[in-house]
Design a protein around this motif. Structure first.
Motif, mmCIF file in Angstrom:
data_model
loop_
_atom_site.group_PDB
_atom_site.id
_atom_site.type_symbol
_atom_site.label_atom_id
_atom_site.label_comp_id
_atom_site.label_asym_id
_atom_site.label_seq_id
_atom_site.Cartn_x
_atom_site.Cartn_y
_atom_site.Cartn_z
ATOM 1 N N SER A 150 -16.768 -40.260 4.731
ATOM 2 C CA SER A 150 -16.877 -41.547 4.621
ATOM 3 C C SER A 150 -15.483 -42.123 4.568
ATOM 4 O O SER A 150 -15.228 -43.254 4.948
ATOM 5 C CB SER A 150 -17.125 -41.933 3.074
ATOM 6 N N ILE A 151 -14.133 -41.106 4.127
ATOM 7 C CA ILE A 151 -12.921 -41.613 4.424
ATOM 8 C C ILE A 151 -12.525 -41.634 5.974
ATOM 9 O O ILE A 151 -11.791 -42.709 6.328
ATOM 10 C CB ILE A 151 -11.928 -40.774 3.786
ATOM 11 N N SER A 152 -12.925 -40.853 6.768
ATOM 12 C CA SER A 152 -12.533 -40.814 7.869
ATOM 13 C C SER A 152 -13.205 -42.051 8.879
ATOM 14 O O SER A 152 -12.600 -42.521 9.714
ATOM 15 C CB SER A 152 -13.156 -39.499 8.627
ATOM 16 N N VAL A 153 -14.264 -42.432 8.545
ATOM 17 C CA VAL A 153 -14.971 -43.656 8.899
ATOM 18 C C VAL A 153 -13.891 -45.110 8.859
ATOM 19 O O VAL A 153 -13.927 -45.849 9.732
ATOM 20 C CB VAL A 153 -16.183 -44.020 8.208
ATOM 21 N N THR A 154 -13.279 -44.947 7.800
ATOM 22 C CA THR A 154 -12.066 -46.143 7.362
ATOM 23 C C THR A 154 -11.040 -46.088 8.271
ATOM 24 O O THR A 154 -10.495 -46.954 8.427
ATOM 25 C CB THR A 154 -11.764 -46.199 6.165
ATOM 26 N N ARG A 155 -10.506 -45.016 8.830
ATOM 27 C CA ARG A 155 -9.448 -44.720 9.532
ATOM 28 C C ARG A 155 -9.155 -45.655 10.747
ATOM 29 O O ARG A 155 -8.192 -46.226 10.949
ATOM 30 C CB ARG A 155 -9.263 -43.208 10.085
#
Length: 420
Positions: A113-118
């Motif tokens: 979910s963090i990588s989706v925001t990058r």
């Protein structure tokens, strides 16, 4: 160096976005959190813990691709808010599963979910800024803030990790939530989903052209952008040496004190980023992104290359000088790598192209330890640095070749206009 003067003139939305990214970075150390939780809380051996970390790294690849696509379709701000809010809820839920292996699996989902925001962060920063000079300042400020957060988070969490793990989970959850609130309330975005004529035509013709993808059309029309993304693999491959080969080198050179010396390397790196980023931005403000990256690659080569001298002398001064040099390279490359795409891709596809760039980064980070490990097993670690230095030189030459191709392309277009 006047910090205020260097970053003056940016819009308030950019400042708030960078502030949100800084706060977010305080809790953004999931790789370390997985390792520490499994080894300190569950007593798992390092090899088994490494499998979970590898899974987290592997899942981040599809995450950045999905995030890039969704940020173009649903809106960049929407994806940042959604990804961070989900991360906050998931981290909070770890409190209820504390002491079990379930936490490790939850943290892997958090990594996704963090990588989706990058890519959404990068493409939104591009949207909020105009021109290469302003974008250089904006990305430099975000890079500086992110590194400040990364330096603070693990340091504070380290004191509570062993005995108060639930407070760590709670703290990270609050950090993500606070960052999300700043994005929602203070980062105003106009027309987050604006379709160009080309995009509209692609969507209208979708049913009759199933075999043709809008992103593929954009890539075919911009082969130099595709070339840039592909050769950026070398950047991530080389930079991974700071996390993989340098710890091995420290153990080889300094024995049982190797871990302590590696900690010193990371401290020097963090201090250099904080002290030198603004100075380097001021010096290179008029230098194009391509040239800045080419110069940064040279600093990579010098910094990592001189570690080969440890075969002759185990003086830590060599390590310190090496760290300063490759950190200068890191600053030059990481603050410029998004700028090339920014001015050459339409806003409707910024998320997807940033996602592709980050995906190539994931490949570089994944392949680098494996391939470098083979090098180390066949030749001693000191000689490996010569190979890394050679890769750095190749990376620099590839960027200069890209510059040559761009100039030739521009001359060709001018000649066509004159002939017309």
């Amino acid at each position: 160096m006047n910090l205020v003067k260097t970053y003056a003139g940016l819009t308030k939305e950019i400042y708030f976005l960078c502030l949100a990214r800084t706060i977010n970075s305080i809790g953004d150390f999931v790789f370390s959190l997985i390792t520490l939780y499994l080894t300190l809380q569950l007593g798992m051996n390092v090899v088994s813990a490494g499998i979970f970390v590898s899974l987290a790294a592997l899942i981040s690849g599809p995450g950045v691709l999905l995030g890039g696509y969704l940020s173009d379709i649903m809106g960049k701000k929407t994806i940042i808010v959604g990804g961070q809010f989900l991360s906050s809820i998931l981290i909070m839920s770890c409190i209820f599963w504390s002491g079990t292996i379930a936490v490790a699996y939850i943290l892997i989902i958090v990594m996704f979910s963090i990588s989706v925001t990058r890519p959404a962060y990068n493409s939104l920063l591009i949207k909020l800024s105009t021109g290469e000079k302003e974008r250089k300042s904006a990305f430099s400020l975000m890079y500086l803030g992110a590194n400040l957060g990364i330096a603070i988070g693990p340091l504070v969490a380290g004191y509570f990790m062993r005995d108060y793990i639930n407070f760590v989970f709670l703290g990270i959850s609050i950090v993500f939530l606070l960052s999300t609130i700043i994005i929602i309330s203070l980062v105003k975005v106009v027309d987050d989903k604006v379709f160009t004529k080309f995009e509209k035509e692609s969507l209208n013709n979708h049913n009759s052209q199933h075999n043709s993808s809008p992103i593929l059309k954009i890539i075919m029309k911009r082969p130099l952008v595709a070339y840039f993304i592909i050769i950026s693999f070398l950047n991530y491959f080389i930079y991974m040496q700071a996390s993989f080969s340098i710890p091995i080198q420290m153990n080889s050179s300094f024995g049982e004190n190797g871990a302590a010396y590696y900690g010193s390397v990371m401290t020097i790196n963090a201090m250099c980023v904080i002290i030198l980023t603004t100075l380097i931005l001021s010096i290179t403000k008029k230098i194009t992104a391509i040239n800045s990256i080419a110069i940064g690659a040279i600093f990579y080569g010098l910094g990592f290359g001189i570690l080969g001298l440890l075969d002759y002398s185990t003086n830590f001064i060599i390590v310190a000088l090496s760290t300063i040099l490759w950190t200068v390279g890191e600053i030059l490359i990481q603050t410029n790598i998004n700028l090339y795409i920014a001015s050459r891709v339409p806003d409707t596809h910024q998320g997807r192209f940033n996602g592709l760039l980050l995906f190539v980064g994931c490949l570089g980070y994944t392949i680098s330890p494996y391939l470098t490990g083979i090098f180390i097993n066949n030749i001693d670690i000191e000689n490996v640095w010569l190979i890394i230095s050679a890769f750095s030189l190749i990376y620099s030459l590839c960027m200069l070749f890209l510059l040559y191709l761009e100039k030739r392309s521009i001359r060709g277009k001018l000649n066509e206009e004159l002939d017309f």
